[in-house]
Enzyme design. Structure first.
Site, short mmCIF file in Angstrom:
data_model
loop_
_atom_site.label_atom_id
_atom_site.label_comp_id
_atom_site.label_asym_id
_atom_site.label_seq_id
_atom_site.Cartn_x
_atom_site.Cartn_y
_atom_site.Cartn_z
CD GLN A 1 -3.26 0.55 1.98
OE1 GLN A 1 -3.39 -0.60 2.37
NE2 GLN A 1 -4.06 1.51 2.35
CB SER B 1 2.07 -5.19 3.58
OG SER B 1 0.91 -5.13 4.39
CG LEU B 2 -1.19 -4.78 -0.79
CD1 LEU B 2 -1.60 -5.28 -2.17
CD2 LEU B 2 -1.77 -3.41 -0.57
NE ARG C 1 -3.58 -8.16 4.46
CZ ARG C 1 -2.71 -7.18 4.28
NH1 ARG C 1 -3.03 -6.17 3.46
NH2 ARG C 1 -1.55 -7.16 4.90
CG HIS D 1 1.76 -4.86 9.12
ND1 HIS D 1 1.51 -6.17 8.80
CD2 HIS D 1 1.64 -4.15 7.98
CE1 HIS D 1 1.25 -6.25 7.50
NE2 HIS D 1 1.31 -5.04 6.99
CD GLN E 1 0.81 -9.92 5.33
OE1 GLN E 1 -0.33 -9.49 5.42
NE2 GLN E 1 1.43 -10.08 4.18
#
Length: 311
Positions: free
Chosen positions: A9, A94-95, A119, A203, A252
């Site tokens: 992101q 991440s994503l 998500r 996170h 995660q």
């Protein structure tokens, strides 16, 4: 050896994917499949905005994935290239880990889009607006960032969220604690600390409700062994087992993105070239982590054609 990597992101921008779709029916098919899976005109939002809607986590996450996968699929179709023949590993920030899994055939495109939509929604809903924050600590390594976060916590959540590279670490948690960390950062050795324009504290342990939501969603999602191993964010190690992938994707959500360690581990296994699909965010990080490796960003049709020749 090569690794194909996928951005997270922050790489979203109005206009993304437009030129690719105009030039390639393969790209158009990817964007249409994602639209159909989500039941929304995400591609129109990507190309035309409005920006504030694209920036919403629930839209930004599937949009970034769709753009990256479209770029890869055009390369595969136009260049006659199979990922399994040209990449030894995949990884994502991440994503971007979802994009990597989709690229490697572990999760189909429609499922990936739906998981990322959920998500994004779950991460946004996990913490009331204004309660959490994130900040980038520049000129600080992970140990220094941990010390700053610990000093600022004062009983609140304040933890390292992203270990991006040797000079950039992101912290996440309660807004008050993050603001204290920003105030402390310079005197504790960071060059600079900047609050990030994000809508939730990603996170960190405050994301546990989102992790629970993803655990339920991933339990029902079809996940297969990837064509090549995926370096997982939370372990900075390769994984190829579907059940382990499922578990690590849940971890995660609240866990630290160990990007610096992942790049070092890939380089240690012999990866000499990193190819970033759909963005130019990871490439500079990778060069700061492993200056001797080759990096390539693939965004435009020209980039795809150049890479196809080089591969």
């Amino acid at each position: 050896m090569r690794a194909f990597v996928f951005p997270g992101q922050g790489s979203q921008v109005v206009g993304m994917g437009r030129a690719l779709a105009e030039a390639s029916a393969v790209a158009r098919a990817v964007f249409q499949e994602v639209d159909d899976a989500l039941g929304q005109h995400l591609f129109r939002l990507m190309t035309d905005g409005p920006e504030d809607q694209l920036q919403l986590t629930e839209n930004a996450q599937p949009a970034i994935m769709a753009n990256a996968i479209a770029t890869l699929r055009v390369l595969e179709a136009d260049g006659g290239i199979r990922l399994a023949d040209k990449a030894d590993y995949v990884a994502g920030h991440s994503l971007g880990e979802y994009s990597a899994l989709c690229a490697a055939g572990a999760v189909d495109l429609a499922t990936t889009a739906r998981l990322l939509k959920l998500r994004g929604q779950a991460m946004q809903a996990a913490v009331p607006v204004g309660m959490g924050a994130m900040a980038a600590l520049l000129g600080a390594d992970v140990d220094k960032a941990r010390a700053i976060a610990d000093a600022a916590a004062e009983g609140e959540v304040c933890t390292v969220a992203n270990d991006n590279d040797p000079s950039q670490v992101v912290i996440s948690g309660h807004r008050g604690a993050i603001e204290r960390a920003v105030a402390l950062a310079k005197e504790m050795g960071a060059k600079r600390a900047v609050l990030l324009p994000v809508s939730a504290p990603f996170h960190c342990p405050l994301m546990q409700p989102a992790a629970d939501a993803m655990e339920r969603a991933l339990a029902d999602a079809r996940i297969e062994a990837p064509l090549v191993p995926v370096f997982a964010n939370v372990t900075a190690a390769p994984v190829a087992d579907a059940d382990t992938i499922r578990r690590l994707l849940v971890e995660q959500v609240t866990g630290m993105v160990r990007w610096r360690e992942s790049v070092l581990a890939m380089a240690d296994t012999g990866v000499e070239r990193f190819v970033e699909f759909g963005g130019k965010v990871l490439t500079p990080m990778i060069k700061r982590i492993a200056p001797d490796v080759e990096t390539t960003s693939v965004v435009t049709m020209d980039d795809i054609e150049a890479l196809a020749k080089a591969l």
